[in-house]
Design a protein around this motif. Sequence first.
Motif, PDB file in Angstrom:
ATOM      1  N   PRO A   1      34.142  41.752  18.410  1.00 18.26           N
ATOM      2  CA  PRO A   1      34.367  42.222  19.776  1.00 18.26           C
ATOM      3  C   PRO A   1      34.364  43.744  19.877  1.00 18.26           C
ATOM      4  CG  PRO A   1      35.870  40.443  19.260  1.00 18.26           C
ATOM      5  CD  PRO A   1      35.187  40.811  17.975  1.00 18.26           C
ATOM      6  N   CYS A   2      33.709  44.230  20.900  1.00 15.69           N
ATOM      7  CA  CYS A   2      33.635  45.671  21.140  1.00 15.69           C
ATOM      8  C   CYS A   2      33.890  45.928  22.625  1.00 15.69           C
ATOM      9  CB  CYS A   2      32.256  46.198  20.735  1.00 15.69           C
ATOM     10  SG  CYS A   2      32.045  47.979  20.966  1.00 15.69           S
ATOM     11  N   ARG A   3      34.754  46.859  22.914  1.00 15.23           N
ATOM     12  CA  ARG A   3      35.065  47.172  24.302  1.00 15.23           C
ATOM     13  C   ARG A   3      33.894  47.905  24.962  1.00 15.23           C
ATOM     14  NH1 ARG A   3      37.117  51.577  26.917  1.00 15.23           N
ATOM     15  NH2 ARG A   3      37.445  52.654  24.914  1.00 15.23           N
ATOM     16  N   ILE A   4      33.613  47.548  26.211  1.00 13.69           N
ATOM     17  CA  ILE A   4      32.561  48.234  26.955  1.00 13.69           C
ATOM     18  C   ILE A   4      33.130  49.548  27.480  1.00 13.69           C
ATOM     19  CG2 ILE A   4      30.972  48.139  28.916  1.00 13.69           C
ATOM     20  CD1 ILE A   4      30.886  45.163  28.671  1.00 13.69           C
ATOM     21  N   ALA A   5      32.772  50.630  26.823  1.00 12.62           N
ATOM     22  CA  ALA A   5      33.329  51.941  27.168  1.00 12.62           C
ATOM     23  C   ALA A   5      32.916  52.382  28.563  1.00 12.62           C
ATOM     24  CB  ALA A   5      32.883  52.976  26.135  1.00 12.62           C
ATOM     25  N   ALA A   6      31.737  51.945  28.997  1.00 10.44           N
ATOM     26  CA  ALA A   6      31.245  52.371  30.315  1.00 10.44           C
ATOM     27  C   ALA A   6      32.081  51.818  31.456  1.00 10.44           C
ATOM     28  CB  ALA A   6      29.785  51.935  30.488  1.00 10.44           C
ATOM     29  N   LEU A   7      32.938  50.820  31.166  1.00 13.87           N
ATOM     30  CA  LEU A   7      33.823  50.258  32.185  1.00 13.87           C
ATOM     31  C   LEU A   7      35.247  50.803  32.067  1.00 13.87           C
ATOM     32  CD1 LEU A   7      32.699  46.498  32.203  1.00 13.87           C
ATOM     33  CD2 LEU A   7      32.168  48.262  33.898  1.00 13.87           C
ATOM     34  N   GLN A   8      35.413  51.871  31.313  1.00 13.52           N
ATOM     35  CA  GLN A   8      36.726  52.491  31.150  1.00 13.52           C
ATOM     36  C   GLN A   8      37.310  52.845  32.517  1.00 13.52           C
ATOM     37  OE1 GLN A   8      38.500  53.052  28.313  1.00 13.52           O
ATOM     38  NE2 GLN A   8      40.181  53.876  29.553  1.00 13.52           N
ATOM     39  N   GLY A   9      38.524  52.405  32.757  1.00 10.98           N
ATOM     40  CA  GLY A   9      39.179  52.697  34.027  1.00 10.98           C
ATOM     41  C   GLY A   9      38.803  51.763  35.155  1.00 10.98           C
ATOM     42  N   ILE A  10      37.880  50.839  34.871  1.00 14.28           N
ATOM     43  CA  ILE A  10      37.468  49.851  35.874  1.00 14.28           C
ATOM     44  C   ILE A  10      38.082  48.519  35.487  1.00 14.28           C
ATOM     45  CG2 ILE A  10      35.509  48.616  36.885  1.00 14.28           C
ATOM     46  CD1 ILE A  10      33.813  51.096  36.278  1.00 14.28           C
ATOM     47  N   HIS A  11      38.935  47.991  36.319  1.00 12.89           N
ATOM     48  CA  HIS A  11      39.685  46.794  35.970  1.00 12.89           C
ATOM     49  C   HIS A  11      38.963  45.535  36.441  1.00 12.89           C
ATOM     50  CE1 HIS A  11      43.208  49.003  34.553  1.00 12.89           C
ATOM     51  NE2 HIS A  11      42.981  49.832  35.561  1.00 12.89           N
ATOM     52  N   VAL A  12      38.687  44.672  35.483  1.00 14.24           N
ATOM     53  CA  VAL A  12      38.053  43.390  35.761  1.00 14.24           C
ATOM     54  C   VAL A  12      39.063  42.305  35.466  1.00 14.24           C
ATOM     55  CG1 VAL A  12      36.176  41.828  35.129  1.00 14.24           C
ATOM     56  CG2 VAL A  12      35.799  44.305  35.158  1.00 14.24           C
ATOM     57  N   ARG A  13      39.185  41.348  36.373  1.00  9.51           N
ATOM     58  CA  ARG A  13      40.156  40.289  36.172  1.00  9.51           C
ATOM     59  C   ARG A  13      39.536  38.914  36.330  1.00  9.51           C
ATOM     60  NH1 ARG A  13      45.114  41.593  39.904  1.00  9.51           N
ATOM     61  NH2 ARG A  13      44.606  43.757  40.218  1.00  9.51           N
ATOM     62  N   ARG A  14      40.348  37.896  36.062  1.00  7.21           N
ATOM     63  CA  ARG A  14      39.894  36.510  36.158  1.00  7.21           C
ATOM     64  C   ARG A  14      39.455  36.191  37.573  1.00  7.21           C
ATOM     65  NH1 ARG A  14      40.786  31.656  33.581  1.00  7.21           N
ATOM     66  NH2 ARG A  14      40.937  29.860  34.941  1.00  7.21           N
ATOM     67  N   ILE A  15      38.417  35.371  37.708  1.00  2.00           N
ATOM     68  CA  ILE A  15      37.913  35.011  39.027  1.00  2.00           C
ATOM     69  C   ILE A  15      38.922  34.144  39.759  1.00  2.00           C
ATOM     70  CG2 ILE A  15      36.697  32.955  38.181  1.00  2.00           C
ATOM     71  CD1 ILE A  15      34.564  33.539  40.297  1.00  2.00           C
ATOM     72  N   GLY A  16      39.029  34.339  41.066  1.00  2.00           N
ATOM     73  CA  GLY A  16      39.862  33.496  41.911  1.00  2.00           C
ATOM     74  C   GLY A  16      38.982  32.548  42.696  1.00  2.00           C
ATOM     75  N   HIS A  17      39.549  31.844  43.683  1.00  2.00           N
ATOM     76  CA  HIS A  17      38.773  30.900  44.483  1.00  2.00           C
ATOM     77  C   HIS A  17      38.093  31.643  45.622  1.00  2.00           C
ATOM     78  CE1 HIS A  17      40.315  27.504  42.345  1.00  2.00           C
ATOM     79  NE2 HIS A  17      41.560  27.888  42.558  1.00  2.00           N
ATOM     80  N   ARG A  18      37.000  32.297  45.293  1.00  2.00           N
ATOM     81  CA  ARG A  18      36.308  33.116  46.272  1.00  2.00           C
ATOM     82  C   ARG A  18      34.808  32.946  46.131  1.00  2.00           C
ATOM     83  NH1 ARG A  18      40.920  32.846  46.984  1.00  2.00           N
ATOM     84  NH2 ARG A  18      42.456  34.525  47.186  1.00  2.00           N
ATOM     85  N   VAL A  19      34.065  33.626  46.961  1.00  2.58           N
ATOM     86  CA  VAL A  19      32.610  33.508  46.945  1.00  2.58           C
ATOM     87  C   VAL A  19      31.958  34.877  46.879  1.00  2.58           C
ATOM     88  CG1 VAL A  19      30.597  32.888  48.323  1.00  2.58           C
ATOM     89  CG2 VAL A  19      32.557  31.386  48.265  1.00  2.58           C
ATOM     90  N   ILE A  20      30.906  34.996  46.112  1.00  2.00           N
ATOM     91  CA  ILE A  20      30.064  36.193  46.157  1.00  2.00           C
ATOM     92  C   ILE A  20      28.640  35.750  45.902  1.00  2.00           C
ATOM     93  CG2 ILE A  20      30.332  36.787  43.717  1.00  2.00           C
ATOM     94  CD1 ILE A  20      30.108  39.267  46.624  1.00  2.00           C
ATOM     95  N   TYR A  21      27.688  36.388  46.549  1.00  2.18           N
ATOM     96  CA  TYR A  21      26.278  35.984  46.422  1.00  2.18           C
ATOM     97  C   TYR A  21      25.373  37.190  46.381  1.00  2.18           C
ATOM     98  CZ  TYR A  21      21.623  34.810  48.004  1.00  2.18           C
ATOM     99  OH  TYR A  21      20.271  34.732  48.121  1.00  2.18           O
TER     100      TYR A  21
END
Length: 447
Positions: free
Chosen positions: A224-244
């Motif tokens: 595993p290697c952390r994506i440095a380009a996403l530093q400071g950008i918080h990604v979390r688990r998906i909820g019950h939502r929609v995106i397209y």
Amino acid sequence: MLDVGKWPIFALHSQEELKLIRQACVFGSAGNEALYATENDEVFGLGTNCSGCLGIGDTQSSTEPQRLGILCGKKIACLSYGSGPHVVAVTTEGEVYTWGHNAYSQLGNGTTNQSLVPCQISTNLLNKKVIEVACGSHHSMVLTSDGEVYTWGYNNSGQVGSGSTANQPIPRRVTSCLQNKIAINIACGQMCSVAVIENGEVYVWGYNGNGQLGLGNSANQPTPCRIAALQGIHVRRIGHRVIYWKLDIFLTNSVRDQHLECWVACGYAHTLVLTEKGMLYAWGANSYGQLGTGNRSNQSYPAPVTVDKDRCEHFRSVLNNNNDDIIEISEFSYPVFRAFLEYLYTDSISLPPEDAVGLLDLATFYRENHLKKLCQQTIKQGISEENAIALLSAAVKYEAKELEEFCFRFCINHLTVVTQTPGFAEMDHDLLKNFISKASRVGAFKN
């Protein structure tokens, strides 16, 4: 109720049987295999079964649902299909079951023998509660309730994260820089793996020939290697939502105009994340425009996906027409939802005429006049003597004047055949009365 009625694989099911389906996984090269769980926790498989992934004990095709006795009575929480092919199922109790092809140990049972029935995998997972599963083409990954990630299977590119390229026949915890971290979300590409940590960091490993790891290069990553380009950008688990956007669509049980929670997902060779602030990032293979970046060039770093602000506002205003409104998937088919969301972002639709009536219903509900016009144009292309009355009825119901006039003219021009159809015999009394009156006025019954 989960609406699976539009899938051809379920065509022979009665409406009563379809209403009992709680969860389904449709797979195979043509969507010709399916596994599903019912409301009373029965589990069935049906379809071609040439891969043995139905879990019914043989490789015989069946148009009749075959019961998976081993899983019946167990509440299936999630299913994942690997294109190898193999299947991994997780119960609400956290138990893991696998079956299908196993040439690369993707079943995690310590062998390379194919399994035609579900077998519980307990090695290194016995005292763990698994809450999520993801499958690559020939490797598998699960997430436990305490935030640990376990992998097994094919490892030619380091996709199990063990630090080597040796296949892994049983589940082993992914450690390295994940050792003291709590994962909250996992995903698999064809030969890569992704985990999201509770602080929003994203870790990747495995094959990287298309830049799908987002590390800025095309070198494989065995740990595993952390994506440095996403530093400071918080990604979390998906909820019950929609995106397209573009070729990717994600639907859950309902659509409500609320703040989008964040998620990570993998395609065959590309990765997508949505941040807690609603920003989209994509990277990896892009030959079909699947990254939504406006071109078809592969992307080795996370690239923000720019969504048209006017279109977003339009999407928000339509879904927020009434704060109490929820679009239940059980009311509309998957093609209708896909076409509706596609329209919201592109002002165009692409779906078969037989599905356009459902979309016309949605367009009427949300007072989308332009969409209603597009639906009417699509429906016209599918009119026939057998369905003309049904389409006329729909046009009247949804106040689609242009379609109503078109259907009426079609019925008049094919009057003899149309009046002999079951649809005409079952016509609503008031509609029949108005139809005869209007037909008389245009001289349809003159010799």
